[in-house]
Write an enzyme that holds these catalytic residues in place. Structure first.
Site, PDB file in Angstrom:
ATOM      1  CE1 TYR A 209      -3.773   2.452   0.680  1.00  0.00           C
ATOM      2  CE2 TYR A 209      -2.252   3.387   2.304  1.00  0.00           C
ATOM      3  CZ  TYR A 209      -3.413   3.487   1.550  1.00  0.00           C
ATOM      4  OH  TYR A 209      -4.200   4.613   1.638  1.00  0.00           O
ATOM      5  CE  LYS A 213      -3.527   5.147  -1.769  1.00  0.00           C
ATOM      6  NZ  LYS A 213      -4.588   5.679  -2.651  1.00  0.00           N
TER       7      LYS A 213
END
Length: 280
Positions: A209, A213
């Site tokens: 994750y 990002k």
């Protein structure tokens, strides 16, 4: 009916996405961009969940008290449309709808849709990058031609995308990246390193994750640079909503979804002094 402003929010059936839709309707009357009726597309993968979210908004006491929605005499109308950013056909179908319904273009897109999976392995990384990085950017490229001059494109990133946990070499690659291809090459190297079980040796954190990002922040900046060089006046920015109490944070956040909506809503309908390519 003719609308003066049209906006799109992806992944908007719950959490921050739903709060963004609510806050857009609440804040639009005082926005410098207010020049008449406003249509907000609440999009979500699942039709039943999207329509349930729409029903909740139409019964929302805050919106009713503010008389924000058209049904109560306000300026904003919210409508649901199916959209799964990981499904190419779904993205193209929605884009075609926007072209047909709004021939003069739309005013903004807020890309909120994203995933955070449990665990860490090559499948989790592949799926996470697929949604949060590759599919989000593909959606950007599809929607950008539909955005009016001086419109806005906002990508929801995260402070998890901070570069503090990378080797100096990888951090410098992120910081010196100028094109989307530069950033994509870093994402590919990460996925390959995870596949080999050597991401830490390669200078990456073991966090799909977070890397997705970081990639989105870098690629959003690169996209803004490329569009500006082409003469586009669309403002393209990424932002962190903060640590928000949602399903994605498993209830561990410290901000409410409405507080998390503050920055993306600002970037979509308030005065940001023409800034583009910035991580907020």
């Amino acid at each position: 009916m003719a609308y003066s402003r049209v906006g799109v929010v992806t992944g908007a059936n719950k959490g921050i996405g739903l709060a963004i839709v609510r806050q857009l309707a609440l804040q639009y009357p005082k926005s410098p961009l207010n020049n008449g009726p406003f249509l907000i597309y609440l999009t979500a993968r699942d039709k039943s969940r999207g329509e349930a979210a729409l029903k909740d908004l139409h019964e929302d006491s805050q919106l009713k008290q503010a008389k924000a929605l058209k049904a109560d005499g306000g300026l904003s109308e919210i409508t649901y449309h199916q959209l799964d950013i990981t499904d190419r056909k779904s993205v193209d179908t929605f884009a075609e709808h926007l072209k047909q319904a709004h021939g003069d273009g739309i005013d903004f897109v807020i890309n909120n849709a994203g995933i955070a999976m449990n665990g860490f392995d090559s499948n989790v990384v592949r799926t996470t990058l697929g949604c949060n990085y590759y599919s989000t950017l593909a959606a950007c490229h599809t929607f950008l031609p539909l955005i009016k001059p001086h419109g806005r494109l906002v990508n929801l990133a995260s402070i998890a995308g901070s570069l503090s946990k990378y080797s100096d070499e990888i951090r410098n690659r992120f910081l010196s990246s100028q094109t989307e291809a530069d950033v994509t090459s870093i994402m590919k190297d990460f996925a390959s390193a995870v596949e080999a079980g050597k991401e830490k040796e390669a200078g990456f954190p073991s966090a799909g994750y977070a890397v997705s990002k970081a990639g989105l922040i870098g690629a959003t900046r690169a996209l803004a640079i490329a569009e500006k060089e082409k003469g586009s006046t669309v403002l393209i920015n990424s932002c962190c909503p903060g640590y928000v109490k949602t399903d994605m944070t498993k209830g561990g956040g410290i901000k409410t979804p409405d507080q998390g909506a503050t920055t993306p809503v600002m970037l979509a309908i308030h005065d940001i002094q023409g800034q583009t390519g910035v991580y907020w």
